[in-house]
Design a protein around this motif. Structure first.
Motif, PDB file in Angstrom:
ATOM      1  N   GLY A  26       6.490  -1.024  -1.233  1.00 48.89           N
ATOM      2  CA  GLY A  26       5.823  -0.470  -2.413  1.00 48.89           C
ATOM      3  C   GLY A  26       5.197  -1.538  -3.295  1.00 48.89           C
ATOM      4  N   GLY A  27       5.888  -2.645  -3.472  1.00 46.92           N
ATOM      5  CA  GLY A  27       5.352  -3.731  -4.295  1.00 46.92           C
ATOM      6  C   GLY A  27       4.094  -4.327  -3.702  1.00 46.92           C
ATOM      7  N   ILE A  32      -1.900  -4.612  -4.028  1.00 44.81           N
ATOM      8  CA  ILE A  32      -3.221  -4.490  -3.400  1.00 44.81           C
ATOM      9  C   ILE A  32      -4.055  -3.466  -4.148  1.00 44.81           C
ATOM     10  CG2 ILE A  32      -4.433  -3.716  -1.319  1.00 44.81           C
ATOM     11  CD1 ILE A  32      -2.033  -4.856   0.289  1.00 44.81           C
ATOM     12  N   VAL A  33      -3.479  -2.300  -4.379  1.00 39.14           N
ATOM     13  CA  VAL A  33      -4.197  -1.207  -5.040  1.00 39.14           C
ATOM     14  C   VAL A  33      -4.591  -1.595  -6.457  1.00 39.14           C
ATOM     15  CG1 VAL A  33      -3.818   1.120  -5.970  1.00 39.14           C
ATOM     16  CG2 VAL A  33      -3.191   0.616  -3.612  1.00 39.14           C
ATOM     17  N   ASN A  34      -3.687  -2.230  -7.195  1.00 39.71           N
ATOM     18  CA  ASN A  34      -3.973  -2.579  -8.593  1.00 39.71           C
ATOM     19  C   ASN A  34      -5.033  -3.663  -8.723  1.00 39.71           C
ATOM     20  OD1 ASN A  34      -2.235  -0.652  -9.560  1.00 39.71           O
ATOM     21  ND2 ASN A  34      -0.525  -2.056  -9.802  1.00 39.71           N
ATOM     22  N   ARG A  35      -5.226  -4.474  -7.708  1.00 43.73           N
ATOM     23  CA  ARG A  35      -6.292  -5.470  -7.766  1.00 43.73           C
ATOM     24  C   ARG A  35      -7.662  -4.842  -7.544  1.00 43.73           C
ATOM     25  NH1 ARG A  35      -2.410  -8.639  -4.985  1.00 43.73           N
ATOM     26  NH2 ARG A  35      -1.605 -10.217  -6.389  1.00 43.73           N
ATOM     27  N   ILE A  36      -7.691  -3.683  -6.942  1.00 41.13           N
ATOM     28  CA  ILE A  36      -8.955  -3.008  -6.662  1.00 41.13           C
ATOM     29  C   ILE A  36      -9.294  -1.998  -7.749  1.00 41.13           C
ATOM     30  CG2 ILE A  36     -10.156  -1.500  -5.017  1.00 41.13           C
ATOM     31  CD1 ILE A  36      -8.390  -2.822  -2.816  1.00 41.13           C
ATOM     32  N   GLU A  41      -3.359   5.018 -13.431  1.00 40.76           N
ATOM     33  CA  GLU A  41      -3.256   6.379 -12.911  1.00 40.76           C
ATOM     34  C   GLU A  41      -3.919   6.483 -11.539  1.00 40.76           C
ATOM     35  OE1 GLU A  41      -4.549   5.702 -15.997  1.00 40.76           O
ATOM     36  OE2 GLU A  41      -2.814   6.286 -17.200  1.00 40.76           O
ATOM     37  N   ASP A  42      -5.104   5.880 -11.407  1.00 42.92           N
ATOM     38  CA  ASP A  42      -5.772   5.875 -10.102  1.00 42.92           C
ATOM     39  C   ASP A  42      -4.943   5.108  -9.080  1.00 42.92           C
ATOM     40  OD1 ASP A  42      -7.990   7.376 -10.867  1.00 42.92           O
ATOM     41  OD2 ASP A  42      -9.089   5.596 -11.543  1.00 42.92           O
ATOM     42  N   GLY A  43      -4.308   4.027  -9.529  1.00 47.19           N
ATOM     43  CA  GLY A  43      -3.467   3.236  -8.641  1.00 47.19           C
ATOM     44  C   GLY A  43      -2.286   4.037  -8.129  1.00 47.19           C
ATOM     45  N   GLU A  44      -1.627   4.776  -9.010  1.00 51.09           N
ATOM     46  CA  GLU A  44      -0.474   5.594  -8.591  1.00 51.09           C
ATOM     47  C   GLU A  44      -0.909   6.689  -7.633  1.00 51.09           C
ATOM     48  OE1 GLU A  44       2.870   5.329  -8.860  1.00 51.09           O
ATOM     49  OE2 GLU A  44       2.325   3.363  -9.660  1.00 51.09           O
ATOM     50  N   GLU A  45      -2.047   7.305  -7.921  1.00 50.54           N
ATOM     51  CA  GLU A  45      -2.554   8.347  -7.032  1.00 50.54           C
ATOM     52  C   GLU A  45      -2.866   7.759  -5.656  1.00 50.54           C
ATOM     53  OE1 GLU A  45      -6.366  11.358  -6.736  1.00 50.54           O
ATOM     54  OE2 GLU A  45      -5.697  10.714  -8.720  1.00 50.54           O
ATOM     55  N   CYS A  46      -3.459   6.599  -5.656  1.00 48.42           N
ATOM     56  CA  CYS A  46      -3.794   5.933  -4.406  1.00 48.42           C
ATOM     57  C   CYS A  46      -2.528   5.540  -3.637  1.00 48.42           C
ATOM     58  CB  CYS A  46      -4.655   4.706  -4.693  1.00 48.42           C
ATOM     59  SG  CYS A  46      -5.327   3.967  -3.213  1.00 48.42           S
ATOM     60  N   LEU A  47      -1.516   5.106  -4.358  1.00 52.69           N
ATOM     61  CA  LEU A  47      -0.248   4.742  -3.723  1.00 52.69           C
ATOM     62  C   LEU A  47       0.396   5.970  -3.072  1.00 52.69           C
ATOM     63  CD1 LEU A  47       1.221   2.092  -3.404  1.00 52.69           C
ATOM     64  CD2 LEU A  47       2.532   2.628  -5.436  1.00 52.69           C
ATOM     65  N   ASN A  76      -7.663   0.331   2.170  1.00 53.46           N
ATOM     66  CA  ASN A  76      -8.785   1.208   2.507  1.00 53.46           C
ATOM     67  C   ASN A  76      -8.874   2.401   1.567  1.00 53.46           C
ATOM     68  OD1 ASN A  76      -9.528  -0.482   4.588  1.00 53.46           O
ATOM     69  ND2 ASN A  76      -8.503   0.718   6.171  1.00 53.46           N
ATOM     70  N   LEU A  77      -7.733   2.977   1.225  1.00 54.48           N
ATOM     71  CA  LEU A  77      -7.752   4.105   0.294  1.00 54.48           C
ATOM     72  C   LEU A  77      -8.199   3.664  -1.097  1.00 54.48           C
ATOM     73  CD1 LEU A  77      -4.500   5.956   1.415  1.00 54.48           C
ATOM     74  CD2 LEU A  77      -6.859   6.791   1.632  1.00 54.48           C
ATOM     75  N   ALA A  78      -7.757   2.493  -1.532  1.00 50.36           N
ATOM     76  CA  ALA A  78      -8.170   1.993  -2.853  1.00 50.36           C
ATOM     77  C   ALA A  78      -9.672   1.711  -2.880  1.00 50.36           C
ATOM     78  CB  ALA A  78      -7.380   0.738  -3.209  1.00 50.36           C
ATOM     79  N   LEU A  79     -10.204   1.163  -1.798  1.00 47.63           N
ATOM     80  CA  LEU A  79     -11.642   0.910  -1.747  1.00 47.63           C
ATOM     81  C   LEU A  79     -12.437   2.216  -1.762  1.00 47.63           C
ATOM     82  CD1 LEU A  79     -11.751  -2.043   0.798  1.00 47.63           C
ATOM     83  CD2 LEU A  79     -12.297  -2.143  -1.651  1.00 47.63           C
TER      84      LEU A  79
END
Length: 185
Positions: A26-27, A32-36, A41-47, A76-79
């Motif tokens: 998870g970390g 990765i997601v938070n850098r993109i 909120e978008d980061g949590e949804e993406c996670l 890929n999902l974050a992008l």
């Protein structure tokens, strides 16, 4: 829990697989997601989408390295999410125009372009594995994990000018390598 045990949980369709993956990776996926994505909120949804993506991908896939697989899914999902978010900022007329053209000129992957993309991926991978470990790590931190120069310096202990010159030289060598392999840029 070991990766192979977690993968076995996915194959057995045990929901604990998601919990164990979240605990172990998870970390990594969150960073990765938070850098993109700028929005938490978008980061949590993406996670959450990452865990669903893993659930849907395993089986049929059986990843050799779960960390890399989970990181790739998250990235890929974050992008994709980033593209969606930034598309909303475009003018509606531009979006409409692109949609009109899209049916006749874009989005058509052919066997040839897929083969060329695979060839390019393999050439980049071979190139990276031939690099010294510290150069490869700096390159991946910047272009795979989207770390800032400052974060890379903090993680590696290198100065800013060293990191910048390392990245510049590596990009130049990568370009030369791809050109030597006959890959159009």
């Amino acid at each position: 829990m070991e990766d192979q045990e977690i993968i076995a949980l996915y194959w057995a369709r045990e929901e604990d697989a998601i919990r164990e993956t979240s605990i172990k990776y998870g970390g990594l996926c969150r960073s990765i997601v938070n850098r993109i994505l700028a929005s938490p909120e978008d980061g949590e949804e993406c996670l959450n989408d990452t865990w669903l993506g893993l659930w849907n991908a395993i089986p049929p896939q059986r990843p050799g390295r779960l960390a890399a697989f989970a990181g790739r899914v998250a990235r890929n999902l974050a992008l994709k999410r980033y593209d969606y978010i930034t598309a909303a900022r475009r003018s509606p007329e531009a979006v409409r125009s692109l949609e009109e053209l899209g049916d006749c000129v874009s989005g058509r992957e052919t066997v040839e372009t897929e083969a060329e993309n695979r060839r390019t991926e393999e050439a980049i991978s071979r190139f990276l594995w031939r690099l010294e470990e510290e150069k490869r790590n700096v390159f991946l931190l910047r272009y795979w994990y989207f770390m800032s120069i400052e974060d890379i310096c903090g993680r590696t202990g290198f100065g800013e000018s060293k990191v910048k010159s390392m990245l510049s030289r590596t990009r130049r060598k990568l370009r030369e390598n791809l050109e030597q392999e006959g890959i159009a840029l």
